[in-house]
Design an enzyme around this catalytic site. Structure first.
Site, PDB file in Angstrom:
ATOM      1  N   HIS A 157      11.695 -38.478 -40.495  1.00 47.56           N
ATOM      2  CA  HIS A 157      10.728 -37.954 -39.512  1.00 47.56           C
ATOM      3  C   HIS A 157       9.713 -37.017 -40.151  1.00 47.56           C
ATOM      4  O   HIS A 157       8.720 -36.675 -39.532  1.00 47.56           O
ATOM      5  CB  HIS A 157      11.473 -37.222 -38.392  1.00 47.56           C
ATOM      6  CG  HIS A 157      12.196 -38.149 -37.474  1.00 47.56           C
ATOM      7  ND1 HIS A 157      11.773 -38.433 -36.192  1.00 47.56           N
ATOM      8  CD2 HIS A 157      13.310 -38.899 -37.662  1.00 47.56           C
ATOM      9  CE1 HIS A 157      12.600 -39.300 -35.633  1.00 47.56           C
ATOM     10  NE2 HIS A 157      13.547 -39.602 -36.504  1.00 47.56           N
ATOM     11  N   ASP A 365       2.742 -32.159 -41.683  1.00 49.06           N
ATOM     12  CA  ASP A 365       3.634 -32.556 -40.591  1.00 49.06           C
ATOM     13  C   ASP A 365       3.872 -34.055 -40.684  1.00 49.06           C
ATOM     14  O   ASP A 365       2.936 -34.805 -40.964  1.00 49.06           O
ATOM     15  CB  ASP A 365       2.975 -32.225 -39.237  1.00 49.06           C
ATOM     16  CG  ASP A 365       3.991 -31.808 -38.192  1.00 49.06           C
ATOM     17  OD1 ASP A 365       5.148 -32.246 -38.295  1.00 49.06           O
ATOM     18  OD2 ASP A 365       3.623 -31.058 -37.269  1.00 49.06           O
TER      19      ASP A 365
HETATM   20  C1  G6P Z   1      12.031 -31.327 -36.984  1.00 51.07           C
HETATM   21  C2  G6P Z   1      13.001 -32.207 -37.741  1.00 51.07           C
HETATM   22  C3  G6P Z   1      14.222 -32.503 -36.900  1.00 51.07           C
HETATM   23  C4  G6P Z   1      14.804 -31.211 -36.365  1.00 51.07           C
HETATM   24  C5  G6P Z   1      13.756 -30.427 -35.589  1.00 51.07           C
HETATM   25  C6  G6P Z   1      14.274 -29.081 -35.065  1.00 51.07           C
HETATM   26  O1  G6P Z   1      11.447 -32.060 -35.944  1.00 51.07           O
HETATM   27  O2  G6P Z   1      12.386 -33.401 -38.155  1.00 51.07           O
HETATM   28  O3  G6P Z   1      15.184 -33.174 -37.677  1.00 51.07           O
HETATM   29  O4  G6P Z   1      15.919 -31.461 -35.539  1.00 51.07           O
HETATM   30  O5  G6P Z   1      12.671 -30.179 -36.463  1.00 51.07           O
HETATM   31  O6  G6P Z   1      14.808 -28.328 -36.125  1.00 51.07           O
HETATM   32  P1  G6P Z   1      16.310 -27.789 -36.113  1.00 51.07           P
HETATM   33  O7  G6P Z   1      16.554 -27.265 -37.496  1.00 51.07           O
HETATM   34  O8  G6P Z   1      16.330 -26.731 -35.061  1.00 51.07           O
HETATM   35  O9  G6P Z   1      17.200 -28.946 -35.753  1.00 51.07           O
END
Ligand code: G6P
Length: 471
Positions: A157, A365
């Site tokens: 992602h 991003d």
């Molecule tokens: C981004 C990453 C995700 C992640 C999200 C929130 O979108 O690509 O994999 O889950 O951030 O971050 P966190 O560390 O809170 O899961």
């Protein structure tokens, strides 16, 4: 139809009445699973050092959620450590912020092994497995070692930088290198895919003639770009409804007729929040006729708070906002409203729809779904303007936005002025082009295209066709 098993680091089991978690991954995966029978496995978000930590199962709308806690050591080494202090900064081009410890890499590999152990008890022979994001790169190897021959796809992602940056990941053969155990690896943009292709060409892999497959030790992996989308029509409908909600009215009334600029980002150094605030300050200082006529609402839920770089950034943003409001504000006008909390999807959609512009200006991003949601939420007859960083994956599709370089303060400030003064016809034309794109390449397109390619890869492998790609 085979069951779809999704694996991601963080899994939030939906609770009625609670806002969805911030972050594009959760929204995208959730939407992709909604019409299918599937299982979603991952971390519960909780830390538990108890002796017998067992996964918890919950079923909601045909989806079975299986979530597991992590121990303190796992949380520190795997999540705060290798995933978020090595992979996250380096894949976002911030080698300067990376902090590597061997124990963190050990913890990262250990948790991938633990996930594979727990998944092994759940998997059925014809399951299709789709693994998401940088936390779980080694999972396919762990599953293969446990004898699973199911089709396994991986989607990154976040961005994939050029090989010179990828080679800075210490012992990268143990993380990036093991992507070769997947059948299909998906990236957000062609640029990300091409960067990974160049990395392969410089490592031990044999790359196919078309550059879209590679082979390591006899295993063949395909690679491709699959830009993630949103539920465009549903989101547009949500925004129409939300426009008249008491919350949306409250926000509108609080502006006393001023224009609204909106920023929505997790508190993360990749999001360019500091650069954006500086540019807004520059704009107000240099365009005094806009003083007291526009307010920036920056919605920024805190994240990864135990990681020092996030803590430092939080302090820096607090100081900047305080300084800017003190310098430029007036008794009855606060230029920047800075809020460290998240809002529900309908609440955000209602704010998007009344914004004159969204400032989506990350330094880097993978995609940025806020940009797409903002476009979906607009009234086509009187749409707001999207100011979008050239370094967001979304810029490859949404080129009718005002594209900016977040490192150039004056250019960003000029885009803010242009957005406020843009004629209605131009706003409509730009919006129509962007809406057409996000309607065509929506979340269903993303999931269906990826899964079709994964099935095709497996079929071609079984009938021996993949080898011909290399001749
Ligand atoms: C981004 C990453 C995700 C992640 C999200 C929130 O979108 O690509 O994999 O889950 O951030 O971050 P966190 O560390 O809170 O899961």
């Amino acid at each position: 139809m085979s069951r779809l098993v999704i694996v991601s680091n963080r899994v939030v089991v939906p609770e009625p009445g609670k806002p969805p978690p911030p972050g594009g991954l959760a929204v995208a995966v959730h939407a992709a699973l909604k019409d299918r029978e599937g299982l979603w496995f991952g971390w519960s978000g909780k830390v538990d050092d108890g002796p017998n930590v067992e996964p918890v199962v919950a079923v909601r709308d045909k989806i079975t959620y299986v979530v597991t806690d992590l121990s303190t050591a796992d949380y520190q080494e795997y999540y705060n450590g290798f995933a978020n202090r090595v992979l996250w900064p380096i894949l976002h081009y911030r080698v300067d912020l990376a902090e590597f410890n061997r124990s963190d890499l050990t913890g990262y590999l250990r948790v991938n092994g633990l996930f594979a152990d727990q998944l092994a008890k759940l998997l059925e022979p014809d399951d299709i497995i789709w693994v998401h994001d940088y936390h779980l790169i080694p999972l396919a190897r762990e599953l293969r070692q446990r004898g699973f021959n199911n089709p396994i796809g991986f989607f990154l992602h976040i961005p994939c930088p050029p090989p010179d940056l990828l080679f800075t990941i210490p012992r990268q053969e143990q993380s990036l290198g093991v992507l070769s155990h997947y059948d299909l690896v998906g990236f957000q943009t062609e640029n990300d895919r091409a960067n990974y292709g160049r990395y392969l060409a410089m490592s031990k892999a044999t790359v196919s003639r078309d550059g879209l497959a590679y082979s390591v030790d006899g295993r063949v992996t395909r690679i491709g770009a699959f830009p993630v989308g949103i539920e465009t029509r549903e989101y547009a409908g949500l925004a129409v409804e939300a426009e008249d909600s008491p919350f949306a009215h409250e926000v509108r009334d609080s502006l006393s007729g001023r224009k609204l600029f909106l920023g929505v980002d997790r508190l993360d150094y990749s999001k360019g929040i500091i650069h954006r605030l500086e540019a807004f300050g520059h704009f107000l200082e240099n365009e005094p006729e806009w003083s007291n006529r526009v307010t920036l609402l920056q919605i920024t839920p805190k994240s990864r708070e135990e990681i020092p770089e996030y803590h430092d950034m939080s302090r820096a943003v607090n100081e900047l906002v305080g300084g800017l409001n003190g310098r430029l504000g007036e008794a009855a006008w606060t230029p920047v409203r800075y809020i460290n909390r998240s809002y529900s999807r309908p609440a955000l959609a209602g704010i998007f729809r009344q914004s004159a512009a969204a400032l989506v200006t990350p330094l880097r991003d993978g995609m940025n779904l806020v940009a797409k949601e903002f476009v979906a939420a607009q009234n086509p007859d009187d749409p707001g303007v999207l100011i979008l960083s050239q370094f967001a994956g979304a810029a490859a599709e949404l080129d009718a936005a005002l594209i900016v370089n977040p490192h150039e303060t004056e250019g960003m400030a000029a885009a803010m002025k242009q957005a406020l003064e843009m004629p209605l016809d131009e706003r409509r034309d730009r919006h129509a082009l962007m809406y057409a794109s996000i309607e065509k390449y929506n979340i269903d397109w993303w999931a269906e295209t990826f899964l079709a390619k994964l099935a095709d890869t497996r079929r071609s492998f079984l009938i021996g066709q993949l080898r011909s790609l290399f001749n």
